[in-house]
Write a protein that holds these residues in place. Structure first.
Motif, short mmCIF file in Angstrom:
data_model
loop_
_atom_site.label_atom_id
_atom_site.label_comp_id
_atom_site.label_asym_id
_atom_site.label_seq_id
_atom_site.Cartn_x
_atom_site.Cartn_y
_atom_site.Cartn_z
N SER A 1 0.82 -1.22 0.00
CA SER A 1 0.00 0.00 0.00
C SER A 1 0.85 1.26 0.00
O SER A 1 0.33 2.37 0.00
CB SER A 1 -0.92 0.01 1.23
OG SER A 1 -0.15 -0.09 2.42
N ASP A 2 2.18 1.09 -0.02
CA ASP A 2 3.07 2.24 -0.03
C ASP A 2 4.42 1.79 -0.57
O ASP A 2 4.63 0.62 -0.88
CB ASP A 2 3.22 2.86 1.36
CG ASP A 2 3.64 1.85 2.43
OD1 ASP A 2 4.22 0.79 2.07
OD2 ASP A 2 3.39 2.09 3.62
N TYR B 1 5.82 6.30 -5.53
CA TYR B 1 7.02 7.12 -5.71
C TYR B 1 6.69 8.56 -6.11
O TYR B 1 7.60 9.34 -6.37
CB TYR B 1 7.92 6.51 -6.79
CG TYR B 1 8.43 5.13 -6.48
CD1 TYR B 1 9.68 4.94 -5.88
CD2 TYR B 1 7.68 3.99 -6.78
CE1 TYR B 1 10.16 3.67 -5.60
CE2 TYR B 1 8.16 2.71 -6.50
CZ TYR B 1 9.39 2.57 -5.91
OH TYR B 1 9.86 1.30 -5.64
N GLY B 2 5.41 8.87 -6.23
CA GLY B 2 5.02 10.18 -6.76
C GLY B 2 5.42 10.32 -8.21
O GLY B 2 5.72 11.43 -8.67
N ALA B 3 5.42 9.22 -8.95
CA ALA B 3 5.94 9.21 -10.32
C ALA B 3 4.89 8.78 -11.34
O ALA B 3 5.21 8.18 -12.37
CB ALA B 3 7.15 8.28 -10.40
N GLU B 4 3.61 9.08 -11.06
CA GLU B 4 2.56 8.68 -11.99
C GLU B 4 2.79 9.22 -13.40
O GLU B 4 2.41 8.59 -14.38
CB GLU B 4 1.18 9.16 -11.50
CG GLU B 4 0.76 8.60 -10.16
CD GLU B 4 1.07 9.54 -9.00
OE1 GLU B 4 0.22 9.66 -8.11
OE2 GLU B 4 2.17 10.15 -9.02
N ILE C 1 -0.32 -0.87 -12.53
CA ILE C 1 1.07 -0.43 -12.45
C ILE C 1 1.15 1.04 -12.03
O ILE C 1 2.06 1.45 -11.29
CB ILE C 1 1.79 -0.69 -13.78
CG1 ILE C 1 1.82 -2.19 -14.09
CG2 ILE C 1 3.23 -0.16 -13.73
CD1 ILE C 1 2.37 -2.54 -15.46
N LYS C 2 0.18 1.84 -12.48
CA LYS C 2 0.20 3.27 -12.12
C LYS C 2 0.07 3.46 -10.61
O LYS C 2 0.68 4.37 -10.04
CB LYS C 2 -0.92 4.00 -12.85
CG LYS C 2 -0.81 5.52 -12.74
CD LYS C 2 -1.76 6.22 -13.69
CE LYS C 2 -1.54 7.73 -13.64
NZ LYS C 2 -2.41 8.43 -14.61
N ALA D 1 9.42 0.74 -11.93
CA ALA D 1 9.09 1.97 -11.19
C ALA D 1 10.27 2.41 -10.32
O ALA D 1 10.93 1.57 -9.70
CB ALA D 1 7.86 1.73 -10.32
N PRO D 2 10.55 3.71 -10.27
CA PRO D 2 9.83 4.84 -10.89
C PRO D 2 10.43 5.31 -12.22
O PRO D 2 10.19 6.45 -12.63
CB PRO D 2 9.99 5.93 -9.82
CG PRO D 2 11.39 5.69 -9.29
CD PRO D 2 11.56 4.19 -9.31
#
Length: 386
Positions: A51-52, A301-304, A294-295, A269-270
């Motif tokens: 979840s993180d 990572y704040g990398a959407e 995957i998104k 990712a990321p």
């Protein structure tokens, strides 16, 4: 004790058809292993494991180790490319093409073509281009177009043969440990690309279609030197690869866990990744399943914004022009390539690329024979890999 898959199958048996479990190969996940309904449920359950970022990276380490151990790649040491031969340079409009061979493991030779921009004095990006299944795809026009266009954009590009194809005919394509050998060859190809003059090691991409898409997401999963990846028409929640070179070794089911190609692709990712999908194969659900799944991992990572999907619902399984156009735009943006160099009236134009004959791209010929120390035949290659 029953595997988690058998337990899952028992639970789902009342609602959907059972997955394609093969009792003769209980550790393998091959082909259309799940139904589409099962795949959705399996990934719903898998998502509960993290979840993180912290919980995902714990899972990611397990999956990555499973790839290394299941493919036996952890038992190999792939050296720098040796016995390198580069010949038959041909120059065209903004790029050149050369025929290449080098040793990956003792007695194993990687074969391919090196496309270079005709420019000097600046650092250049590099792109690995594995190919899918078929009759010697490295020699086909669609592969040449991809490599030539990327070279004209300023990348050094290496297109290399799958085992048993093109000039790499030392063994059959479907030897039992094909996954292991192809990972070794892909790693050696990356080493070779990075050894080229003026390469910017922080701008290395990889893109291939179908079986080459599998090679792309597998190498990106285990090797962080791949900075940008574009697996084309391959990442699927229910399809595990139809060839022994993709799923013929137990990389998806280990004593500690089971995974899918969706989770394996997410190991990128990321780093930037583009999923190219279509409506005519096992990637038909990508916009609604694989891409959002995957998104979510990229969001840890704040990398959407580093993950994209181009879906072509009316197309089929290939690396045709529309799929190449999507890849060019993505690779140009993330590898800092000069895409305007290949545009005419604002549109990417491949028409000036040279389409060469198989003989012009041939690596081994009368003047450049297969080295004398090369292994020959399935038995010899298999013995090396055992």
């Amino acid at each position: 004790m029953k595997s988690s898959f058998l337990v899952l199958s028992f639970i789902l048996a009342g609602n959907v058809a059972l997955a394609q479990y093969n009792p003769e190969k209980p550790d393998l996940r091959q082909g259309r292993f799940y139904t589409e309904e099962q795949a959705a449920k399996v990934h719903q359950d898998l998502a509960q494991n993290y979840s993180d970022k912290k919980s995902w990276e714990k899972r990611a380490a397990l999956i990555r180790q499973g790839i290394l151990e299941g493919s036996e790649f952890n038992l190999l040491k792939v050296p720098k490319a040796s016995n390198v031969t580069i010949h038959s340079k041909k120059e065209f409009n903004g790029y050149s093409v050369e025929n290449v061979s080098f040793q990956s493991l003792n007695g194993i030779y990687v074969t391919g073509n090196l496309y270079r921009p005709i420019q000097t004095g600046k650092k250049m990006a590099g792109v690995l281009c594995p190919h899918g299944h078929g009759q010697d795809p490295r020699l086909k026009e669609y592969t040449q177009q991809r490599c030539a266009t990327l070279a004209r954009m300023g990348a050094v590009v290496f297109a290399y043969d799958m085992i048993g194809m093109g000039d790499m005919k030392q063994c059959d394509h479907k030897i039992p440990k094909a996954v292991k050998l192809q990972l070794a060859n892909s790693t050696a190809a990356l080493n070779f690309l990075l050894s080229q003059p003026d390469i910017d090691k922080e701008r290395i991409g990889m893109t291939g279609e179908s079986g080459g898409g599998t090679q792309t997401f597998l190498l990106a999963a285990i090797d962080n030197r791949i900075k940008v990846s574009v697996p084309v028409v391959m990442v699927s929640a229910y399809f595990f690869g139809g060839c022994i070179c993709e799923s013929g070794m137990p990389i998806h089911k280990r004593p500690t866990h089971e995974t899918t190609n969706v989770e394996i692709a997410a190991l990128a990712a990321p780093r930037p990744m583009l999923l190219v999908s279509d409506g005519g194969d096992w990637t038909k659900n990508t916009p609604n399943l694989e891409y959002p799944y995957i998104k979510r991992i990229y969001s840890f990572y704040g990398a959407e914004d580093k993950l994209e999907n181009v879906h072509l619902p009316d197309e089929k399984h290939d690396y045709g022009i529309s799929k190449r156009l999507a890849a060019y735009e993505f690779l140009a943006r993330h590898l800092k390539l000069e895409i305007n160099k290949v545009k005419v009236n604002g549109k990417i134009d491949e028409s000036i690329n040279a389409v060469l004959s198989p003989a012009q791209l041939q690596v081994f010929d009368a003047g450049h024979p297969l080295p004398a120390d090369a292994l020959k035949g399935d038995d010899a290659v298999t013995k090396l890999l055992n």
